[in-house]
Design an enzyme around this catalytic site. Structure first.
Site, PDB file in Angstrom:
ATOM      1  N   ASP A  27       0.854  -1.180   0.000  1.00  0.00           N
ATOM      2  CA  ASP A  27       0.000   0.000   0.000  1.00  0.00           C
ATOM      3  C   ASP A  27       0.897   1.240   0.000  1.00  0.00           C
ATOM      4  O   ASP A  27       2.100   1.157   0.269  1.00  0.00           O
ATOM      5  CB  ASP A  27      -0.906  -0.038   1.232  1.00  0.00           C
ATOM      6  N   ASP A  29      -0.101   5.103   1.191  1.00  0.00           N
ATOM      7  CA  ASP A  29      -0.218   5.996   2.348  1.00  0.00           C
ATOM      8  C   ASP A  29      -0.287   5.201   3.644  1.00  0.00           C
ATOM      9  O   ASP A  29      -1.094   4.284   3.786  1.00  0.00           O
ATOM     10  CB  ASP A  29      -1.450   6.877   2.199  1.00  0.00           C
TER      11      ASP A  29
END
Length: 253
Positions: A27, A29
């Site tokens: 991922d 953020d």
């Protein structure tokens, strides 16, 4: 999303050594980059780009970024280092062949975008991010608007038939038909990922789909951040710990 009552809210151990022939899914953020007040607050980072290049070389290209951001934003932040990317929770996906596959946007997205703009107009700190296939309501800088934002997002999702994806101080309304778990599984059906063992690293509720998909394919998930109910088997404290871990993996013979 997994809701098994057996999932425990405990402190998770750091991830073990990678399995034979791993595939690494990351991922953005809260994982590859710290969470900032605004989406534009995250930019390129020399260390991140260097580590990602090293991982791609070591793993034979079996690295993908799977994010709620658009592919264009992921490329901006990662300086175009990673060929395989899933954006907007899998609504758009670029494979190793360079081809980008996108779902058609839901016809109500324009009306929903206008409704969110109206909501934000008189609420300082509330931000709207239009991704075309989805639109995100950010209220990290206006925490007093959290309840109103959640209520509005739920109502719009129900009335227009959209998927509501809650996150950390965000509500995302998006075109149905994709999530991070399905994106991970799609990558695993293609070269160079096919036949590998998936390892998903994420921090938010949106990553639970991918944690479950990785586990179902014989791999595991790594939760970044505070302990919570999760399908991940391992944990890391934050983005800095993630970068330390990835750097070690990239440099390991």
């Amino acid at each position: 999303m997994p809701t098994d009552a057996a999932l425990a809210v405990t402190q998770l151990s750091p991830p073990p050594a990678l399995p034979q022939r791993p595939a690494l899914f990351l991922d953005m953020d809260g994982v590859l980059a710290p969470i900032t007040g605004t989406p534009e607050g995250v930019g390129p980072d020399d260390r991140r780009s260097r580590v990602l290049r090293g991982l791609l070389e070591r793993l034979g290209g079996r690295v993908a970024v799977v994010s709620g951001r658009t592919i264009a934003e992921i490329d901006r932040i990662c300086e175009g280092v990673v060929p395989c990317v899933a954006g907007i929770h899998g609504l758009e996906r670029r494979g190793a062949d360079g081809q980008v596959r996108r779902l058609a946007p839901h016809p109500a997205m324009g009306r929903v975008h206008e409704a969110l703009i109206d909501f934000a107009r008189d609420r300082p700190g509330v931000l709207i991010e239009d991704k075309g296939l989805g639109v995100t309501l950010h209220y990290r800088q206006a925490p007093d608007q959290a309840a109103a934002a959640r209520e509005l997002a739920r109502g719009l999702a129900e009335s227009h038939g959209l998927t509501l994806q809650p996150g950390d101080m965000v509500q995302e309304l998006k075109t149905p038909g994709a999530d991070k778990g399905r994106a991970l599984s799609a990558f695993m059906d293609e070269a160079p990922f096919k036949g590998a063992v998936p390892v998903m690293t994420g921090d938010d509720l949106t990553d639970e789909f991918a944690f479950a998909a990785a586990a179902g394919l014989g791999g595991f998930g790594v939760l970044v951040g505070p302990p919570r109910e999760t399908a991940a088997g391992y944990g890391l404290t934050g983005p800095e710990a993630v970068m330390d871990w990835l750097e070690t993996l990239a440099e390991r013979p």
